[in-house]
Write a protein that holds these residues in place. Structure first.
Motif, PDB file in Angstrom:
ATOM      1  N   TRP A   8       0.855  -1.196   0.000  1.00 51.83           N
ATOM      2  CA  TRP A   8       0.000   0.000   0.000  1.00 51.83           C
ATOM      3  C   TRP A   8       0.885   1.237   0.000  1.00 51.83           C
ATOM      4  O   TRP A   8       0.601   2.223  -0.653  1.00 51.83           O
ATOM      5  CB  TRP A   8      -0.902  -0.027   1.233  1.00 51.83           C
ATOM      6  N   ASN A   9       1.986   1.161   0.736  1.00 50.18           N
ATOM      7  CA  ASN A   9       2.919   2.288   0.809  1.00 50.18           C
ATOM      8  C   ASN A   9       4.334   1.763   0.573  1.00 50.18           C
ATOM      9  O   ASN A   9       4.999   1.310   1.511  1.00 50.18           O
ATOM     10  CB  ASN A   9       2.817   2.950   2.188  1.00 50.18           C
ATOM     11  N   PRO A  10       4.797   1.806  -0.684  1.00 48.85           N
ATOM     12  CA  PRO A  10       6.111   1.229  -0.994  1.00 48.85           C
ATOM     13  C   PRO A  10       7.266   1.967  -0.315  1.00 48.85           C
ATOM     14  O   PRO A  10       8.361   1.414  -0.198  1.00 48.85           O
ATOM     15  CB  PRO A  10       6.203   1.342  -2.522  1.00 48.85           C
ATOM     16  N   TYR A  11       7.015   3.164   0.133  1.00 52.53           N
ATOM     17  CA  TYR A  11       8.063   3.936   0.820  1.00 52.53           C
ATOM     18  C   TYR A  11       8.146   3.530   2.298  1.00 52.53           C
ATOM     19  O   TYR A  11       9.173   3.039   2.768  1.00 52.53           O
ATOM     20  CB  TYR A  11       7.740   5.427   0.674  1.00 52.53           C
ATOM     21  N   ILE A  12       7.044   3.703   3.009  1.00 52.07           N
ATOM     22  CA  ILE A  12       7.038   3.486   4.456  1.00 52.07           C
ATOM     23  C   ILE A  12       7.226   2.012   4.832  1.00 52.07           C
ATOM     24  O   ILE A  12       7.916   1.694   5.803  1.00 52.07           O
ATOM     25  CB  ILE A  12       5.701   4.008   5.053  1.00 52.07           C
ATOM     26  N   THR A  14       8.858  -0.264   3.510  1.00 54.41           N
ATOM     27  CA  THR A  14      10.195  -0.831   3.285  1.00 54.41           C
ATOM     28  C   THR A  14      11.289   0.089   3.824  1.00 54.41           C
ATOM     29  O   THR A  14      12.451  -0.044   3.462  1.00 54.41           O
ATOM     30  CB  THR A  14      10.427  -1.063   1.777  1.00 54.41           C
ATOM     31  N   ASP A  19      15.832   4.412   9.828  1.00 50.62           N
ATOM     32  CA  ASP A  19      14.958   5.529   9.455  1.00 50.62           C
ATOM     33  C   ASP A  19      13.597   5.410  10.148  1.00 50.62           C
ATOM     34  O   ASP A  19      12.993   6.403  10.554  1.00 50.62           O
ATOM     35  CB  ASP A  19      14.752   5.562   7.938  1.00 50.62           C
ATOM     36  N   ARG A  22      13.888   6.612  13.641  1.00 51.25           N
ATOM     37  CA  ARG A  22      13.944   8.081  13.679  1.00 51.25           C
ATOM     38  C   ARG A  22      12.528   8.655  13.522  1.00 51.25           C
ATOM     39  O   ARG A  22      12.134   9.585  14.230  1.00 51.25           O
ATOM     40  CB  ARG A  22      14.850   8.583  12.553  1.00 51.25           C
ATOM     41  N   LEU A  23      11.781   8.065  12.609  1.00 52.80           N
ATOM     42  CA  LEU A  23      10.402   8.523  12.387  1.00 52.80           C
ATOM     43  C   LEU A  23       9.542   8.276  13.633  1.00 52.80           C
ATOM     44  O   LEU A  23       8.746   9.125  14.043  1.00 52.80           O
ATOM     45  CB  LEU A  23       9.805   7.778  11.179  1.00 52.80           C
ATOM     46  N   LYS A  26      10.290  10.889  16.310  1.00 49.98           N
ATOM     47  CA  LYS A  26       9.708  12.185  15.926  1.00 49.98           C
ATOM     48  C   LYS A  26       8.192  12.183  16.165  1.00 49.98           C
ATOM     49  O   LYS A  26       7.624  13.130  16.731  1.00 49.98           O
ATOM     50  CB  LYS A  26       9.993  12.427  14.443  1.00 49.98           C
ATOM     51  N   LYS A  27       7.555  11.092  15.789  1.00 46.20           N
ATOM     52  CA  LYS A  27       6.100  11.036  15.923  1.00 46.20           C
ATOM     53  C   LYS A  27       5.662  10.870  17.374  1.00 46.20           C
ATOM     54  O   LYS A  27       4.625  11.396  17.781  1.00 46.20           O
ATOM     55  CB  LYS A  27       5.535   9.901  15.049  1.00 46.20           C
ATOM     56  N   ARG A  30       5.771  14.200  18.975  1.00 49.30           N
ATOM     57  CA  ARG A  30       4.667  15.049  18.495  1.00 49.30           C
ATOM     58  C   ARG A  30       3.353  14.720  19.227  1.00 49.30           C
ATOM     59  O   ARG A  30       2.663  15.621  19.703  1.00 49.30           O
ATOM     60  CB  ARG A  30       4.507  14.861  16.989  1.00 49.30           C
ATOM     61  N   TRP A 120      -7.929   8.354   9.363  1.00 47.84           N
ATOM     62  CA  TRP A 120      -6.748   7.614   9.832  1.00 47.84           C
ATOM     63  C   TRP A 120      -7.102   6.144  10.087  1.00 47.84           C
ATOM     64  O   TRP A 120      -6.332   5.242   9.731  1.00 47.84           O
ATOM     65  CB  TRP A 120      -6.220   8.301  11.098  1.00 47.84           C
ATOM     66  N   TYR A 127      -3.784  -0.366   4.759  1.00 45.53           N
ATOM     67  CA  TYR A 127      -2.536  -1.155   4.814  1.00 45.53           C
ATOM     68  C   TYR A 127      -2.866  -2.653   4.934  1.00 45.53           C
ATOM     69  O   TYR A 127      -2.252  -3.488   4.296  1.00 45.53           O
ATOM     70  CB  TYR A 127      -1.693  -0.734   6.019  1.00 45.53           C
ATOM     71  N   ASP A 302      -0.800   8.965  15.588  1.00 42.26           N
ATOM     72  CA  ASP A 302      -1.510   9.989  14.822  1.00 42.26           C
ATOM     73  C   ASP A 302      -2.982  10.123  15.172  1.00 42.26           C
ATOM     74  O   ASP A 302      -3.748  10.720  14.429  1.00 42.26           O
ATOM     75  CB  ASP A 302      -1.365   9.678  13.324  1.00 42.26           C
TER      76      ASP A 302
ATOM     77  N   MET B   1      12.861  -0.044  -1.357  1.00 36.39           N
ATOM     78  CA  MET B   1      11.838   0.915  -1.775  1.00 36.39           C
ATOM     79  C   MET B   1      11.703   0.939  -3.288  1.00 36.39           C
ATOM     80  O   MET B   1      12.690   0.794  -4.002  1.00 36.39           O
ATOM     81  CB  MET B   1      12.229   2.308  -1.280  1.00 36.39           C
ATOM     82  N   ASN B   2      10.518   1.135  -3.765  1.00 36.38           N
ATOM     83  CA  ASN B   2      10.293   1.292  -5.200  1.00 36.38           C
ATOM     84  C   ASN B   2      10.991   2.580  -5.671  1.00 36.38           C
ATOM     85  O   ASN B   2      10.684   3.680  -5.215  1.00 36.38           O
ATOM     86  CB  ASN B   2       8.779   1.387  -5.432  1.00 36.38           C
ATOM     87  N   VAL B   5       9.315   6.024  -6.734  1.00 37.22           N
ATOM     88  CA  VAL B   5       8.666   6.898  -5.762  1.00 37.22           C
ATOM     89  C   VAL B   5       9.686   7.864  -5.179  1.00 37.22           C
ATOM     90  O   VAL B   5      10.696   7.437  -4.635  1.00 37.22           O
ATOM     91  CB  VAL B   5       8.033   6.071  -4.621  1.00 37.22           C
ATOM     92  N   PRO B   7       9.476  10.509  -2.386  1.00 37.26           N
ATOM     93  CA  PRO B   7       8.596  11.116  -1.385  1.00 37.26           C
ATOM     94  C   PRO B   7       8.760  12.631  -1.301  1.00 37.26           C
ATOM     95  O   PRO B   7       7.780  13.355  -1.075  1.00 37.26           O
ATOM     96  CB  PRO B   7       9.036  10.453  -0.077  1.00 37.26           C
ATOM     97  N   MET B  47      -3.536  12.397   5.528  1.00 33.01           N
ATOM     98  CA  MET B  47      -3.209  10.977   5.339  1.00 33.01           C
ATOM     99  C   MET B  47      -2.037  10.813   4.366  1.00 33.01           C
ATOM    100  O   MET B  47      -1.159   9.980   4.563  1.00 33.01           O
ATOM    101  CB  MET B  47      -4.416  10.188   4.824  1.00 33.01           C
ATOM    102  N   LEU B  50       1.048  11.658   6.289  1.00 32.25           N
ATOM    103  CA  LEU B  50       1.478  10.553   7.162  1.00 32.25           C
ATOM    104  C   LEU B  50       2.165   9.453   6.351  1.00 32.25           C
ATOM    105  O   LEU B  50       3.126   8.843   6.805  1.00 32.25           O
ATOM    106  CB  LEU B  50       0.272   9.965   7.912  1.00 32.25           C
ATOM    107  N   ASN B  51       1.675   9.237   5.160  1.00 29.14           N
ATOM    108  CA  ASN B  51       2.255   8.188   4.327  1.00 29.14           C
ATOM    109  C   ASN B  51       3.622   8.563   3.766  1.00 29.14           C
ATOM    110  O   ASN B  51       4.354   7.694   3.276  1.00 29.14           O
ATOM    111  CB  ASN B  51       1.294   7.847   3.172  1.00 29.14           C
ATOM    112  N   ASP B  54       8.845  11.215   7.078  1.00 23.60           N
ATOM    113  CA  ASP B  54       9.736  12.361   7.289  1.00 23.60           C
ATOM    114  C   ASP B  54       9.782  13.311   6.104  1.00 23.60           C
ATOM    115  O   ASP B  54      10.172  14.470   6.248  1.00 23.60           O
ATOM    116  CB  ASP B  54      11.162  11.853   7.560  1.00 23.60           C
TER     117      ASP B  54
END
Lengths: 451, 56
Positions: A8-12, A14, A19, A22-23, A26-27, A30, A120, A127, A302, B1-2, B5, B7, B47, B50-51, B54
């Motif tokens: 669903w989120n190829p960035y987060i 993996t 990292d 660290r995220l 930070k969260k 917050r 949210w 996911y 969140d 990571m792909n 993308v 970010p 949203m 959040l996705n 950072d």
């Protein structure tokens, strides 16, 4: 959109662990600052503990933040601002959703959400569903009584968000739901393991329909550990000819974990949205190593209206040893939620988890899905009675089944049981969360103590 | 990571949408149909933020 994308989120999903940490820091900072600033309840709690947002500079510092539990939330609700109490962090007019816990463990807890919180919820569920193979084109049937319990509401919204077609099966009874699945050719559905198993039984016994022929290919379970109990999962998958996936979430927390399409024998924690800590059941010391059971303490990063910060969920979990073949960097919990800390109790001096009994009962051909465990005490001696149903066609094999059952239970739980057999259909059926474990040892605080 | 993308690039676009939606809310303060729909846009924008973790 690339429907072949497995994340669903190829960035987060993996993100390298460093990292991700660290995220998370930070969260956490917050949401902690947010609660400290906007909630009188949290401000009192943190001031009493002598901890401020400025004190949180590393992930280890988070352990200085006091935990909350359900009883604390119960204590404040009903007070101003009514009905949530002063854990609320937003003006009451920003609350657009009311839900409450099921009350399985006492007075229900109310949960307010803003529209952003509700988005949210759906996002967290997106996911889950994407990881389990839900895609646009799926027709998702919801055999769920839409009401004050959050349960599958967010699953409904997430399926829409993903692009699935959603068929709400709200007020229909079980037979009508099965017929509707057949009528619209639904491809996926969601439910508690108890209800999914019960639907299969109803289809066969009342409608003469083999649920395996209905075309359901994916089932997402929640609310009970069953979908992560191998024998229960196998039974459901065989009955429906479908992949059955687990997910764990809670009203006060959110949808915090999911089993992926690889079915690795556990669930991934969505670590970009939640921080899961595991604490030793005895000492409260943090557990980082895999394979050691402990109690979950969880933070939702969140959720803003009524934050969930270091919530003692009373779920028993453990980290898995092995990484998942799906290559997500989110850690795995072996076996999902293994049980409730409240339910793990000492019987005859031995720790007993009801999930272990379910694993045995449902691994034996000839036994039905339903069972009931009753623990009581005669004098100073604990006793356990297990009520089970004999599956149709196996009625003449009770003696042999009893021998196998007792042997397996002894092997898996180190305890002896009195077995009572019942005809198929005689034990209680449950529509949502089952209550199959009863501890009748009144006044015995030691017996209920979580070890 | 792909690798397709980025970010940070996505986050730049999200900032523009957020700014526009916030401006809509200010302009639509006396226009409930604008205000409430802009609020929903902002929840969706959140949203995406959040996705992006950072990067956002």
């Amino acid at each position: 959109m690339n429907q072949g994308q497995k994340y669903w989120n190829p960035y987060i999903e993996t993100l390298p662990r460093e990292d991700l940490h660290r995220l998370q820091l930070k969260k956490f900072k917050r949401i902690f600052q947010w609660a400290y600033t906007h909630s009188k309840f949290y401000r009192r709690l943190y001031e009493k503990a002598g901890v401020t947002p400025a004190d949180i500079t590393t992930l280890n510092d988070i352990r200085r933040v006091p935990k909350v539990d359900k009883s604390m939330m119960r204590d404040i609700q009903g007070k101003a601002p009514f009905p949530y109490g002063d854990a609320l962090c937003v003006p009451l007019e920003e609350v657009v959703e009311f839900r409450q816990t099921s009350g399985t463990t006492g007075q229900p807890v109310y949960q307010p959400d803003t529209w952003q919180d509700w988005e949210w919820w759906a996002e967290c569920w997106a996911y889950i569903l994407w990881a389990q193979g839900y895609r646009p084109g799926d027709r998702v049937f919801m055999p769920f009584g839409y009401n004050v319990f959050v349960a599958f509401w967010a699953g409904h919204y997430a399926a829409e968000k993903i692009g699935c077609e959603v068929v709400p099966g709200g007020v229909l009874d079980t037979q009508a739901r099965i017929l509707k699945i057949k009528e619209v050719r639904a491809t996926a559905m969601m439910g508690t393991p108890t209800y999914i198993s019960g639907m299969a039984e109803t289809a066969k016994s009342r409608l003469d329909i083999d649920p395996a022929t209905l075309g359901i290919s994916k089932i997402t379970c929640a609310g009970e550990p069953g979908a992560s109990i191998a024998s229960t999962k196998r039974r459901m998958e065989a009955a429906w000819n479908a992949k059955v996936f687990d997910h764990a979430g809670a009203t006060e927390i959110g949808a915090w974990s999911y089993e992926c399409a690889e079915q690795p024998g556990g669930v991934h924690v969505n670590e970009a949205f939640f921080l899961v800590e595991i604490e030793d059941l005895d000492t409260g010391e943090p557990i980082e190593e895999p394979g050691r059971k402990g109690r979950m303490v969880i933070t939702a990063f969140d959720r803003m209206a009524q934050p969930c910060i270091r919530f003692d969920a009373k779920d028993v979990i453990m980290w898995d040893h092995t990484p998942c073949p799906c290559d997500r960097s989110f850690r795995l919990l072996k076996g999902g939620v293994l049980g409730r800390a409240d339910d793990i109790t000492k019987v005859k001096g031995v720790l007993l988890s009801p999930a272990a009994i379910e694993e045995v009962v449902r691994s034996i051909d000839g036994l039905g899905d339903e069972y009931e465990v009753i623990v009581d005490r005669l004098g100073d001696i604990d006793r356990i009675k297990l009520k089970v149903e004999i599956a149709p066609g196996y009625e003449d094999m009770a003696k042999r089944l009893e021998t196998v059952l007792k042997d397996q239970l002894r092997l898996k739980t180190n305890l002896g049981y009195r077995i009572e057999f019942y005809d198929h259909g005689k034990l209680p059926r449950y529509e949502v969360k089952a209550k199959r474990f009863k501890d009748l040892r009144k006044g015995s605080l030691h017996s209920r103590r979580v070890i | 990571m792909n690798q397709r993308v980025d970010p940070a690039l996505l986050a730049e676009q999200v900032k523009l949408i957020r700014a526009a939606a916030e401006k809509l809310r200010v302009m639509g303060a006396d226009f409930p149909a604008v205000d409430r729909n802009a609020l929903r846009i902002l929840a969706s924008v959140k949203m995406i933020e959040l996705n992006l973790g950072d990067a956002a």
